[in-house]
Design a protein around this motif. Sequence first.
Motif, PDB file in Angstrom:
ATOM      1  N   PRO A 189       0.813  -1.221   0.000  1.00 32.37           N
ATOM      2  CA  PRO A 189       0.000   0.000   0.000  1.00 32.37           C
ATOM      3  C   PRO A 189       0.846   1.271   0.000  1.00 32.37           C
ATOM      4  O   PRO A 189       0.344   2.358  -0.235  1.00 32.37           O
ATOM      5  N   TRP A 190       2.149   1.100   0.263  1.00 33.17           N
ATOM      6  CA  TRP A 190       3.129   2.171   0.285  1.00 33.17           C
ATOM      7  C   TRP A 190       4.488   1.532   0.100  1.00 33.17           C
ATOM      8  O   TRP A 190       4.628   0.296   0.011  1.00 33.17           O
ATOM      9  N   ILE A 191       5.519   2.324  -0.006  1.00 34.54           N
ATOM     10  CA  ILE A 191       6.888   1.811  -0.042  1.00 34.54           C
ATOM     11  C   ILE A 191       7.460   1.895   1.366  1.00 34.54           C
ATOM     12  O   ILE A 191       7.542   2.972   1.946  1.00 34.54           O
ATOM     13  N   VAL A 192       7.819   0.758   1.923  1.00 37.42           N
ATOM     14  CA  VAL A 192       8.522   0.738   3.208  1.00 37.42           C
ATOM     15  C   VAL A 192      10.012   0.824   2.894  1.00 37.42           C
ATOM     16  O   VAL A 192      10.556  -0.048   2.202  1.00 37.42           O
ATOM     17  N   THR A 193      10.659   1.875   3.346  1.00 35.81           N
ATOM     18  CA  THR A 193      12.056   2.079   2.985  1.00 35.81           C
ATOM     19  C   THR A 193      12.940   0.955   3.547  1.00 35.81           C
ATOM     20  O   THR A 193      12.633   0.362   4.579  1.00 35.81           O
ATOM     21  N   ALA A 194      14.011   0.684   2.833  1.00 38.39           N
ATOM     22  CA  ALA A 194      14.841  -0.484   3.136  1.00 38.39           C
ATOM     23  C   ALA A 194      15.397  -0.475   4.553  1.00 38.39           C
ATOM     24  O   ALA A 194      15.592  -1.541   5.156  1.00 38.39           O
ATOM     25  N   ASP A 195      15.620   0.705   5.115  1.00 36.20           N
ATOM     26  CA  ASP A 195      16.197   0.773   6.462  1.00 36.20           C
ATOM     27  C   ASP A 195      15.251   0.247   7.531  1.00 36.20           C
ATOM     28  O   ASP A 195      15.677  -0.042   8.643  1.00 36.20           O
ATOM     29  N   GLU A 196      13.959   0.115   7.201  1.00 38.01           N
ATOM     30  CA  GLU A 196      12.978  -0.364   8.176  1.00 38.01           C
ATOM     31  C   GLU A 196      12.710  -1.865   8.056  1.00 38.01           C
ATOM     32  O   GLU A 196      11.911  -2.410   8.814  1.00 38.01           O
ATOM     33  N   VAL A 197      13.345  -2.528   7.102  1.00 44.03           N
ATOM     34  CA  VAL A 197      13.163  -3.971   6.917  1.00 44.03           C
ATOM     35  C   VAL A 197      14.497  -4.645   7.221  1.00 44.03           C
ATOM     36  O   VAL A 197      15.424  -4.593   6.414  1.00 44.03           O
ATOM     37  N   ALA A 198      14.574  -5.278   8.381  1.00 45.12           N
ATOM     38  CA  ALA A 198      15.844  -5.857   8.822  1.00 45.12           C
ATOM     39  C   ALA A 198      16.337  -6.944   7.880  1.00 45.12           C
ATOM     40  O   ALA A 198      17.517  -7.014   7.552  1.00 45.12           O
ATOM     41  N   ASP A 199      15.431  -7.807   7.424  1.00 40.51           N
ATOM     42  CA  ASP A 199      15.815  -8.910   6.553  1.00 40.51           C
ATOM     43  C   ASP A 199      14.672  -9.208   5.589  1.00 40.51           C
ATOM     44  O   ASP A 199      13.674  -9.833   5.959  1.00 40.51           O
ATOM     45  N   PRO A 200      14.792  -8.777   4.333  1.00 40.45           N
ATOM     46  CA  PRO A 200      13.720  -9.031   3.362  1.00 40.45           C
ATOM     47  C   PRO A 200      13.548 -10.511   3.032  1.00 40.45           C
ATOM     48  O   PRO A 200      12.546 -10.886   2.421  1.00 40.45           O
ATOM     49  N   GLN A 201      14.507 -11.338   3.456  1.00 39.95           N
ATOM     50  CA  GLN A 201      14.380 -12.792   3.230  1.00 39.95           C
ATOM     51  C   GLN A 201      13.795 -13.488   4.453  1.00 39.95           C
ATOM     52  O   GLN A 201      13.923 -14.701   4.597  1.00 39.95           O
TER      53      GLN A 201
END
Length: 293
Positions: A189-201
């Motif tokens: 619904p939005w872009i969550v910036t990469a710094d807020e996602v500890a591990d996309p895997q």
Amino acid sequence: MRLAAFTHNDTTHIGLVETTGSGTVLRPARGLSSEGLTLRDVLAGGEALLTRLRDEAQASDALPLEAVTLTAPIPRPGKVLAIGLNYKAHVEETGREVQPHQIWFNKQHTCITGPFGVIDKPVASDMVDYEGELVVVIGKRCRHVPADRAHEVIAGYMAGNDVSVRDWQKRTPTMQMGKSFDTHGPTGPWIVTADEVADPQALTITTKVNGIQRQHASTAAMIHPIRQQIEHLTTAFTLEPGDLIFTGTPEGVGMAMDPPLFLKDGDKVRIEISEIGVIENDVRNEVAQTLIA
């Protein structure tokens, strides 16, 4: 940050979403709004424009989330790239074998629609399927990016639905026609910036149709992780800010069920990704009209 595009009082804006409580949208009261910049423009402007967006938004009045209509964060990306057969269990449910190489196709950018928009069930087919996916948003112009530096070019993440018209998809090796019907690329619904996602895997993808769970898997199960996807793509061509990468769907697609369960008029598809958010789209029969503009 959660970067959003939305309409309010018939005007399109960009801003930041705060998800505490019932949720609010911070709309820049000056500058960026009056200049008509899109989130794609902001990403292309680098850290300076992102900082400006944050500062202007935090100095503005907050709108209740329910008072706005969220739209696709990147409505016209330069490229929409999608990897196929990237979860082993999904490969198995299709009756195929895991390939040693990555399998890529394009979705036309005109397929992109908003997180709560309508998915057209086209007049051309009754074999419309869902594919819940994590979507990567590229933030920097890049080429020949090694896997261990791939994180440097990622602006953030969204939820996406790689809607697929299965009979059209199977007609050609490129799959492009069956993957590119208008409205067949809900994102948000939005872009969550990469710094807020500890591990996309380490995210969980859950897809429900009419409240019934169809897909539930971890992005840890990807055959080719995101870092390898970016390395592979940038071996061939340049990625640019605002380009989208659909990173593959797990098992549970309608095509693989016995009997197959394709989407029909009146269905509701909900895709939720942990740490990212929810998109939910109603399926409606297409009203086919000739357009020549």
